[in-house]
Design a protein around this motif. Sequence first.
Motif, short mmCIF file in Angstrom:
data_model
loop_
_atom_site.label_atom_id
_atom_site.label_comp_id
_atom_site.label_asym_id
_atom_site.label_seq_id
_atom_site.Cartn_x
_atom_site.Cartn_y
_atom_site.Cartn_z
N SER A 1 0.84 -1.19 0.00
CA SER A 1 0.00 0.00 0.00
C SER A 1 0.87 1.24 0.00
N GLY A 2 0.24 2.38 -0.22
CA GLY A 2 0.95 3.64 -0.12
C GLY A 2 1.27 4.32 -1.45
N GLY A 3 0.96 3.66 -2.55
CA GLY A 3 1.25 4.27 -3.84
C GLY A 3 0.30 5.40 -4.17
N GLY A 4 0.55 6.03 -5.30
CA GLY A 4 -0.31 7.13 -5.72
C GLY A 4 0.33 7.93 -6.83
N LEU B 1 6.95 9.53 -1.53
CA LEU B 1 5.92 8.58 -1.12
C LEU B 1 6.56 7.58 -0.17
N ARG B 2 5.74 6.99 0.69
CA ARG B 2 6.20 5.92 1.56
C ARG B 2 5.31 4.71 1.33
N GLY C 1 0.41 -5.53 -5.45
CA GLY C 1 1.29 -4.40 -5.73
C GLY C 1 0.59 -3.08 -5.46
N THR C 2 1.37 -2.01 -5.55
CA THR C 2 0.83 -0.67 -5.38
C THR C 2 1.39 0.21 -6.50
N GLN C 3 0.51 0.92 -7.17
CA GLN C 3 0.90 1.73 -8.33
C GLN C 3 1.51 3.05 -7.89
N VAL C 4 2.67 3.35 -8.44
CA VAL C 4 3.31 4.64 -8.23
C VAL C 4 3.42 5.32 -9.59
N THR C 5 2.86 6.51 -9.68
CA THR C 5 2.91 7.28 -10.92
C THR C 5 3.52 8.63 -10.63
N VAL C 6 4.61 8.93 -11.32
CA VAL C 6 5.30 10.20 -11.14
C VAL C 6 5.10 11.02 -12.41
#
Length: 117
Positions: free
Chosen positions: A7-10, A18-19, A110-115
């Motif tokens: 968790s914690g993506g975004g 992000l953490r 998984g957790t999605q991270v979008t930069v």
Amino acid sequence: QVQLVESGGGLVQPGGSLRLSCAASGSIFRIYVMAWYRQAPGKQRELVAAITGAGTTTVADSVKGRFTISRDNAKNTVYLQMNSLKPEDTAVYYCNLAPGATMTFDWGQGTQVTVSS
């Protein structure tokens, strides 16, 4: 069988932070060498960072100086602090046993991270 929940993506702008958290079931979590991996679209899953039960860490050259892996064995949780994020960090992030282990836990969602700006 250990279950993993990331968790914690975004969505975050370049330069942001992000953490991520990875919660694991099981009472012997502390003995495992855990790792964070990531998989970008169209690419293979790659190792990002790993941490022993005692807290010794390694990180990939691509994230060195920006990402920090840590763990709280009392909470059965592994963390990935990500700073100075870049668009190329965009990926789905997963946790699991580190490479070299004789087994692999079932992969979590998984957790999605979008930069992106």
